[in-house]
Scaffold this motif. Structure first.
Motif, short mmCIF file in Angstrom:
data_model
loop_
_atom_site.label_atom_id
_atom_site.label_comp_id
_atom_site.label_asym_id
_atom_site.label_seq_id
_atom_site.Cartn_x
_atom_site.Cartn_y
_atom_site.Cartn_z
N ILE A 148 -0.70 20.84 6.53
CA ILE A 148 -1.50 19.81 7.20
C ILE A 148 -2.03 20.43 8.50
O ILE A 148 -1.25 20.94 9.30
CB ILE A 148 -0.66 18.54 7.49
N GLY B 277 5.85 17.23 10.25
CA GLY B 277 5.25 16.27 11.18
C GLY B 277 6.17 15.12 11.51
O GLY B 277 6.44 14.83 12.68
N ILE B 278 6.71 14.48 10.50
CA ILE B 278 7.50 13.26 10.76
C ILE B 278 8.83 13.61 11.45
O ILE B 278 9.27 12.88 12.34
CB ILE B 278 7.73 12.42 9.48
N MET C 252 -7.96 7.28 3.23
CA MET C 252 -7.34 5.98 3.49
C MET C 252 -7.21 5.74 5.00
O MET C 252 -7.44 4.65 5.50
CB MET C 252 -5.97 5.94 2.82
N VAL C 253 -6.83 6.80 5.72
CA VAL C 253 -6.70 6.68 7.18
C VAL C 253 -8.06 6.36 7.80
O VAL C 253 -8.19 5.44 8.62
CB VAL C 253 -6.13 8.00 7.78
N ASN D 59 -2.46 1.31 3.19
CA ASN D 59 -2.58 0.72 4.53
C ASN D 59 -2.12 -0.73 4.43
O ASN D 59 -2.28 -1.38 3.39
CB ASN D 59 -4.05 0.70 4.97
N GLU E 201 -10.70 5.12 6.46
CA GLU E 201 -11.28 3.87 5.96
C GLU E 201 -11.17 2.72 6.96
O GLU E 201 -12.08 1.94 7.14
CB GLU E 201 -10.57 3.52 4.65
N ASN F 125 -9.57 14.09 0.21
CA ASN F 125 -8.15 13.97 0.53
C ASN F 125 -7.82 12.49 0.58
O ASN F 125 -8.28 11.75 1.46
CB ASN F 125 -7.75 14.64 1.86
N ALA F 126 -7.00 12.06 -0.38
CA ALA F 126 -6.72 10.63 -0.55
C ALA F 126 -6.10 10.01 0.71
O ALA F 126 -6.45 8.90 1.10
CB ALA F 126 -5.80 10.43 -1.75
N VAL F 127 -5.19 10.75 1.35
CA VAL F 127 -4.52 10.19 2.54
C VAL F 127 -5.53 10.03 3.67
O VAL F 127 -5.61 8.96 4.31
CB VAL F 127 -3.33 11.06 2.99
N LYS G 230 1.48 11.83 -5.07
CA LYS G 230 1.63 10.96 -3.90
C LYS G 230 1.08 9.57 -4.16
O LYS G 230 0.23 9.37 -5.03
CB LYS G 230 0.94 11.59 -2.69
N GLY H 286 3.94 19.79 5.10
CA GLY H 286 3.36 19.52 6.42
C GLY H 286 3.81 18.17 6.95
O GLY H 286 4.15 18.02 8.13
N TRP H 287 3.85 17.17 6.07
CA TRP H 287 4.31 15.84 6.47
C TRP H 287 5.77 15.88 6.94
O TRP H 287 6.12 15.28 7.96
CB TRP H 287 4.17 14.85 5.30
N PHE I 47 -3.90 4.21 -2.63
CA PHE I 47 -4.30 5.23 -3.62
C PHE I 47 -3.05 5.71 -4.34
O PHE I 47 -1.92 5.51 -3.88
CB PHE I 47 -4.98 6.42 -2.93
N CYS J 225 2.17 12.76 10.32
CA CYS J 225 1.90 13.89 9.42
C CYS J 225 1.46 15.16 10.16
O CYS J 225 1.88 16.26 9.82
CB CYS J 225 0.82 13.52 8.41
#
Lengths: 106, 421
Positions: free
Chosen positions: A55, B414-415, A85-86, B376, A88, A80-82, B372, B410-411, B390, A45
């Motif tokens: 980002i 990035g990717i 999660m990262v 994980n 966590e 920020n949910a992402v 979104k 942005g993603w 989530f 990302c």
């Protein structure tokens, strides 16, 4: 005059040494190779050239700044949910390894 | 030019202390990895194996196209949020920055015993480890009446490229007040929220230039990814335009007729002025040829992405059975890094870290309305298990939705940079 300069240089070197010490003390279990490996997860990302809109750039981030932000996501203090999660599943070793690797990038 | 660059890179690396410590290099032969397929799985795997091995592994990427158009964000092209050119990428960066040997040909077959890939040109390439990341093939016959011939009348547009351009053209040219029929695929398929984001983007087009048009979704399923979020968004942005009819209600699509543009179901026969039919899917053909499939998809070892049928072959992305991960570009990119680390470890003795998998899928419902879902995952003996996740919430603040859309941009940056540069 000379003694003042000597004193000043001692003060400066103490500040400098302390800040380095403070950084290293935080980076318990840090391994730059592990950090590089983990960084692979970030660049899906975070554009490694830092050009991505939407980002933020993370390369070149200061060690303390990086750790503070990750911990804030981990505690869900920062939204920020992402990123929550990262963060966590990042333990101390992972966070410190990433911080060490990031500090070596320009 | 590319070849010279690669040789220079390998030559420099071979002179380094690390590389010289490898026994195979002392004898002048680098271990060889061949990667088939230059998408989110294959391009990422080729890059990371080459980058991280610093020239100690010879990496060849076999990809027929010289320019790769991503499936992800092709819906945004349908909605005029992206240009077609902006979703196209080349392999220059992989060759020049990382010394990946690019072979722009079709991989026709795999000789597992001889560890060789046979190319369309008649030549073959040897490998020590093979990565297969071919994406999907379409099972046209899964929808009665649909075929390779019918795809120009009712584009599936599920592999990006010219099909997406054709679909956009048909959407924009549809008669005023006409009906667009969308047939999503049955599970499992590439990009679970994709058909519904597509409907959103087509509705966005109609809202601008054909506001009395209707969209009918004839779904072979009874529920779908991010359903509550899409339904809420459709009601808000395109009230009365979209009708979703589930399998229980229409009783199944009995037959479609591409010539008359008719869709026959138990409920009714629907006549379309334009349509998109996405049939059922299976792993790309080369995976079947290599014998690493079991039915339509390829079982893998969760901790490494190795094919269960052949330890020298790794299967990535859509072609693999990587449950509980969805078939997405993000998943493939994540799996590729796990496989790259494992391959490098087995060929050079480098450290193999505990595998970590993740996925996030962003979808656009309307201008500045992004949603979104993410999770994980960790490898267990049986599967790639979800550990946390989530999903966007209904009724979210418009600023958050705008930030989510911007995050998706942005993603993408990035990717694609991660894959191709």
């Amino acid at each position: 005059m000379k003694s003042k300069l000597v004193l000043l240089s001692i003060v400066f070197s103490l500040i400098f040494t302390n800040s380095i010490f403070a950084d290293q003390k935080q980076l318990v279990g840090a391994d730059a190779d592990y950090g590089e490996h983990l960084f692979g997860e970030c660049v899906t990302c975070h554009n490694s050239t830092g050009l991505g809109k939407g980002i933020p750039k993370i390369t070149g981030m200061k060690t303390n700044q990086f750790i503070t932000k990750i911990l804030a996501y981990k505690s869900k203090e920062k939204e920020n949910a992402v990123m929550q999660m990262v963060a966590e599943r990042l333990g101390e070793e992972e966070i410190n390894s990433l911080a060490l690797y990031l500090s070596k990038l320009k | 030019m590319t070849k010279i660059k690669r040789r220079t890179f390998v030559g420099l690396a071979a002179a380094s202390t690390t590389a010289l410590s490898m026994p195979s290099i002392a004898f002048g032969a680098l271990p060889r990895v061949v990667v088939i397929g230059g998408g989110a799985g294959g391009a990422t795997a080729a890059k990371y194996i080459a980058k991280d091995s610093k020239g100690a592994i010879d990496v060849t990427l076999v990809e027929a196209s010289k320019r790769y158009y991503t499936c992800f964000f092709s819906n945004l092209y349908l909605g005029d949020f992206r240009t077609y050119g902006s979703i196209g990428h080349n392999y220059y960066g992989l060759a020049v920055n990382h010394g990946v040997n690019m072979v722009h040909e079709w991989a026709l077959s795999v000789n597992n015993a001889a560890k060789k890939v046979n190319l369309g040109s008649g030549e073959s390439i040897s490998y020590d480890k093979l990565v297969i990341s071919p994406g999907i093939d379409l099972k046209f016959e899964s929808v009665n009446g649909y075929s390779a011939e019918a795809q120009s009348k009712m584009p599936h547009a599920w592999k990006s490229g010219t099909q997406v351009q054709l679909l956009k053209n048909q959407v924009k040219g549809m008669k005023k007040g006409g009906t667009f029929v969308m047939v999503p695929p049955p599970n499992p398929y590439r990009c679970p929220p994709g058909p519904y984001e597509r409907v959103s983007m087509i509705a966005h087009q109609f809202k601008k230039s054909n506001p009395t048009a209707k969209i009918v979704i004839l779904d072979p399923k009874n529920k779908f990814s991010k359903q509550g979020l899409f339904m809420e968004g459709w009601q808000k942005h395109y009230p009365g335009m979209i009708e979703w009819i589930n399998a229980e209600t229409h009783g199944g699509i009995k037959k479609i007729n591409a010539a008359t543009m008719e869709f026959e179901t138990d409920l009714d026969t629907f006549k379309a002025d334009a349509a998109s039919v996405v049939p059922a899917q299976r792993a790309g053909r080369i995976a079947m040829n290599a014998g690493v499939n079991k039915g339509d998809w390829c079982p893998i070892v969760p901790a490494s992405m190795q094919a269960q049928a052949d330890e020298n072959i790794y299967v990535l992305g859509d072609a693999s059975i990587a449950k509980s991960m969805p078939k997405s570009g993000f998943s493939a990119n994540s799996q590729a890094k796990v496989a790259a680390n494992h391959i490098r470890g087995s060929l050079t003795g480098s450290k193999v870290f505990t595998p970590r998998f993740a996925n996030t899928c962003w979808s656009l419902v309307a201008t500045n309305d992004g949603i979104k879902v993410g999770a994980n995952y960790k490898a267990t003996g049986e599967k790639i298990d979800k550990t946390s996740g989530f999903i966007s919430k209904t009724g979210e603040d418009s600023n958050l939705r705008k930030a989510t859309y911007e995050e998706s941009i942005g993603w993408y940056s990035g990717i694609t940079s991660d894959m191709f540069s």
